[in-house]
Design an enzyme around this catalytic site. Structure first.
Site, PDB file in Angstrom:
ATOM      1  N   HIS A  24       0.804  -1.221   0.000  1.00  0.00           N
ATOM      2  CA  HIS A  24       0.000   0.000   0.000  1.00  0.00           C
ATOM      3  C   HIS A  24       0.848   1.289   0.000  1.00  0.00           C
ATOM      4  O   HIS A  24       0.719   2.168   0.828  1.00  0.00           O
ATOM      5  CB  HIS A  24      -1.129   0.016   1.046  1.00  0.00           C
ATOM      6  CG  HIS A  24      -0.766  -0.232   2.492  1.00  0.00           C
ATOM      7  ND1 HIS A  24       0.197   0.467   3.155  1.00  0.00           N
ATOM      8  CD2 HIS A  24      -1.292  -1.091   3.397  1.00  0.00           C
ATOM      9  CE1 HIS A  24       0.261   0.057   4.405  1.00  0.00           C
ATOM     10  NE2 HIS A  24      -0.621  -0.886   4.585  1.00  0.00           N
ATOM     11  N   HIS A  78      -4.983  -9.358  14.214  1.00  0.00           N
ATOM     12  CA  HIS A  78      -5.102  -8.124  13.414  1.00  0.00           C
ATOM     13  C   HIS A  78      -5.895  -8.457  12.154  1.00  0.00           C
ATOM     14  O   HIS A  78      -5.601  -9.450  11.485  1.00  0.00           O
ATOM     15  CB  HIS A  78      -3.678  -7.668  13.080  1.00  0.00           C
ATOM     16  CG  HIS A  78      -3.544  -6.400  12.320  1.00  0.00           C
ATOM     17  ND1 HIS A  78      -4.530  -5.446  12.238  1.00  0.00           N
ATOM     18  CD2 HIS A  78      -2.490  -5.910  11.587  1.00  0.00           C
ATOM     19  CE1 HIS A  78      -4.081  -4.435  11.493  1.00  0.00           C
ATOM     20  NE2 HIS A  78      -2.864  -4.706  11.083  1.00  0.00           N
ATOM     21  N   GLU A  80      -6.100  -6.757   9.301  1.00  0.00           N
ATOM     22  CA  GLU A  80      -5.612  -6.311   7.990  1.00  0.00           C
ATOM     23  C   GLU A  80      -5.334  -7.534   7.108  1.00  0.00           C
ATOM     24  O   GLU A  80      -4.800  -8.558   7.585  1.00  0.00           O
ATOM     25  CB  GLU A  80      -4.354  -5.432   8.136  1.00  0.00           C
ATOM     26  CG  GLU A  80      -4.027  -4.733   6.828  1.00  0.00           C
ATOM     27  CD  GLU A  80      -3.045  -3.570   6.939  1.00  0.00           C
ATOM     28  OE1 GLU A  80      -2.385  -3.418   7.987  1.00  0.00           O
ATOM     29  OE2 GLU A  80      -2.946  -2.816   5.944  1.00  0.00           O
ATOM     30  N   ASP A  82      -3.203  -8.624   5.057  1.00  0.00           N
ATOM     31  CA  ASP A  82      -1.915  -9.341   4.939  1.00  0.00           C
ATOM     32  C   ASP A  82      -1.799 -10.427   6.006  1.00  0.00           C
ATOM     33  O   ASP A  82      -1.003 -11.363   5.858  1.00  0.00           O
ATOM     34  CB  ASP A  82      -0.717  -8.392   4.983  1.00  0.00           C
ATOM     35  CG  ASP A  82      -0.720  -7.425   6.152  1.00  0.00           C
ATOM     36  OD1 ASP A  82      -1.808  -7.041   6.616  1.00  0.00           O
ATOM     37  OD2 ASP A  82       0.378  -7.045   6.604  1.00  0.00           O
ATOM     38  N   HIS A 145      -1.544  -2.133  14.441  1.00  0.00           N
ATOM     39  CA  HIS A 145      -1.524  -0.924  13.643  1.00  0.00           C
ATOM     40  C   HIS A 145      -2.945  -0.421  13.326  1.00  0.00           C
ATOM     41  O   HIS A 145      -3.107   0.680  12.800  1.00  0.00           O
ATOM     42  CB  HIS A 145      -0.694  -1.287  12.400  1.00  0.00           C
ATOM     43  CG  HIS A 145      -0.981  -0.767  11.083  1.00  0.00           C
ATOM     44  ND1 HIS A 145      -1.157  -1.525   9.963  1.00  0.00           N
ATOM     45  CD2 HIS A 145      -1.070   0.508  10.688  1.00  0.00           C
ATOM     46  CE1 HIS A 145      -1.345  -0.772   8.930  1.00  0.00           C
ATOM     47  NE2 HIS A 145      -1.295   0.453   9.326  1.00  0.00           N
ATOM     48  N   ASP A 164       2.206  -6.429  14.100  1.00  0.00           N
ATOM     49  CA  ASP A 164       2.997  -5.505  13.272  1.00  0.00           C
ATOM     50  C   ASP A 164       4.157  -4.864  14.060  1.00  0.00           C
ATOM     51  O   ASP A 164       5.177  -4.499  13.464  1.00  0.00           O
ATOM     52  CB  ASP A 164       2.094  -4.392  12.726  1.00  0.00           C
ATOM     53  CG  ASP A 164       1.299  -4.834  11.496  1.00  0.00           C
ATOM     54  OD1 ASP A 164       1.642  -5.866  10.886  1.00  0.00           O
ATOM     55  OD2 ASP A 164       0.323  -4.154  11.151  1.00  0.00           O
ATOM     56  N   TYR A 192      10.142   0.346   8.530  1.00  0.00           N
ATOM     57  CA  TYR A 192       8.795  -0.140   8.854  1.00  0.00           C
ATOM     58  C   TYR A 192       8.135   0.794   9.869  1.00  0.00           C
ATOM     59  O   TYR A 192       6.978   1.188   9.722  1.00  0.00           O
ATOM     60  CB  TYR A 192       8.888  -1.561   9.416  1.00  0.00           C
ATOM     61  CG  TYR A 192       7.554  -2.233   9.562  1.00  0.00           C
ATOM     62  CD1 TYR A 192       7.020  -2.995   8.524  1.00  0.00           C
ATOM     63  CD2 TYR A 192       6.811  -2.104  10.722  1.00  0.00           C
ATOM     64  CE1 TYR A 192       5.781  -3.598   8.644  1.00  0.00           C
ATOM     65  CE2 TYR A 192       5.583  -2.697  10.858  1.00  0.00           C
ATOM     66  CZ  TYR A 192       5.075  -3.447   9.811  1.00  0.00           C
ATOM     67  OH  TYR A 192       3.841  -4.027   9.945  1.00  0.00           O
ATOM     68  N   HIS A 223       5.853  -9.770  10.575  1.00  0.00           N
ATOM     69  CA  HIS A 223       6.661  -9.544   9.371  1.00  0.00           C
ATOM     70  C   HIS A 223       8.135  -9.617   9.775  1.00  0.00           C
ATOM     71  O   HIS A 223       8.527  -9.046  10.802  1.00  0.00           O
ATOM     72  CB  HIS A 223       6.437  -8.147   8.785  1.00  0.00           C
ATOM     73  CG  HIS A 223       5.036  -7.880   8.305  1.00  0.00           C
ATOM     74  ND1 HIS A 223       4.505  -8.472   7.189  1.00  0.00           N
ATOM     75  CD2 HIS A 223       4.078  -7.047   8.780  1.00  0.00           C
ATOM     76  CE1 HIS A 223       3.268  -8.016   6.998  1.00  0.00           C
ATOM     77  NE2 HIS A 223       2.978  -7.170   7.958  1.00  0.00           N
TER      78      HIS A 223
HETATM   79 FE1  FEO Z   1      -1.179  -3.827   9.677  1.00  0.00          FE
HETATM   80 FE2  FEO Z   1       1.005  -6.227   8.595  1.00  0.00          FE
HETATM   81  O1  FEO Z   1      -0.633  -5.377   8.780  1.00  0.00           O
END
Ligand code: FEO
Length: 398
Positions: A24, A78, A80, A82, A145, A164, A192, A223
């Protein structure tokens, strides 16, 4: 893809994405990973999933260790995509699994996916989930996040699954910090932080204090690499980044039309080259916003340049300022500069207005300007402006 033992009966079963280059808008030049973890106990649990296109890799990884029917809990830290993108497949294939998340996450998931058939178990900061020998505890981490974000803690193994937080967009063969080049990993962690969570510095501080109050041997983000031997280093960095503490550093970024603004940027750069000051100069045609934001994170002073185009600023400068304004870096001193042809009151003044909206400390109430090509006098003013930026930055020398 290969699974990895994290500790005892805790396994990494995620996906390494070597190819992703845009997240994104974030330039993920070193790829990323979507970390999913499997805990094998009397009751089997999966912590987080991977991006939707990689669902089959996740399922194969889990199947290589347990039967999907045996999975009792799928924890979603989370919503999101991903991390949640594979949940629809996972919940369909793991027929006996219950989705564990907080109330806000349940709501967010229901707005992303058809969750009607999912069985939810709602948890909060006070919940404990026993798996047998292991227990899971949950720490709500709002805005790290998204509002529903949480971390999961496994006290018996002293592992914090931090979502995250502490993550890096960094594809690697090594799963642990000690297997990779620490300088590179810390740089990716900084990138990041600057591009994903800088906006939420105050909330992160609360979370950090809450999370690090507990006894931790490993921080396993969603991640990048797992922090094991360098926890002190990453925590120390986070404490520094949260404060957005300025270093003696000047960042100059600009776009140019016929090189006049570029010549001015060169002169500002020259003027800023004082002993003890780090200076970065980015022509936005050649540098991605991810790098500009990362370098700005710890800069004490910034100079933003644009030529006037159509009584306004150049699109790339507008884009960079919009991006930075959204990330809300704090404590920056700033100047605006650039060339114009006939519209003296636009372009550079537009930049100045945006810098004011960003709560920057404006060092020069008028932009440094050049009508068409800069004269020696204008370039001398640019060097003076560069010196001023550097002197302000030097005040932040330890
Ligand atoms: Fe806020 Fe890695 O997603």
């Amino acid at each position: 893809m290969k699974t990895t033992v994290v500790k005892g009966n805790v396994h990494w079963v995620g996906y390494v994405d070597w190819d992703v280059r845009d997240f994104h808008g974030y330039a993920t030049s070193r790829g990323s990973t979507y970390n999913s973890y499997l805990i094998i106990d009397k009751d089997i649990a999966i912590i987080d999933s991977v991006k939707a296109p990689y669902s089959e890799y996740l399922l194969d990884n889990i199947r290589s260790l347990v039967s999907l029917d045996e999975v009792k809990y799928v924890i979603c830290n989370h919503a999101e995509p991903d991390h949640s993108g594979s949940l629809p497949v996972l919940m369909e294939k793991c027929k006996n699994a219950v989705l564990v998340c907080n109330e806000k996450c349940k709501s967010a998931l229901s707005m992303h996916y058809d969750t009607k058939l999912w069985i939810f178990k709602i948890v909060d900061d006070t919940s404990t989930l026993s798996l047998g020998e292991n227990t899971l505890k949950f720490i709500n981490t709002p805005m790290v996040h998204w509002p529903e974000s949480m971390a999961t803690f496994l006290p018996e193994k002293k592992i914090l699954f931090s979502m995250d937080g502490f993550g890096q967009h960094y594809a690697s063969s090594g799963r642990f910090d000690y297997e990779e080049n620490l300088i590179v990993v810390l740089q990716e962690a900084k990138k990041y932080y600057a591009n994903i969570v800088m906006l939420y510095g105050k909330q992160i501080k609360v979370v950090l204090d809450k999370a690090l109050h507990i006894d931790i041997d490993m921080i396993a983000p969603s991640h990048g690499v797992i922090w094991k031997e360098h926890i002190a280093e990453i925590v120390e960095r986070y404490n520094r980044w949260i404060e957005c503490k300025p270093a003696p550093k000047v960042v100059i970024f600009f776009d140019t039309m016929w090189k006049s603004t570029s010549l001015m940027a060169d002169a500002i750069y020259e003027g800023a080259l004082l002993d003890g000051v780090t200076v970065r100069k980015f022509d936005l045609k050649y540098t991605d916003l991810t790098t500009v934001a990362t370098e700005t994170l710890d800069a004490a002073a910034i100079a933003v340049g644009t030529p006037t185009l159509n009584k306004s600023l150049m699109p790339k400068v507008a884009e960079a300022l919009t991006y930075l304004k959204g990330l809300a870096p704090v404590g920056k001193s700033a100047i605006a500069f650039g060339s114009y042809g006939w519209a003296k009151k636009s372009g550079q003044h537009d930049v100045l207005e945006i810098l004011k909206q960003m709560n920057c400390n404006i060092l020069l109430e008028e932009p440094v300007q050049s009508q068409y090509v800069p004269t020696p006098e204008v370039l001398a003013k640019c060097r003076e402006a560069g010196k001023l930026l550097a002197e302000v930055a030097l005040k932040h020398k330890k």
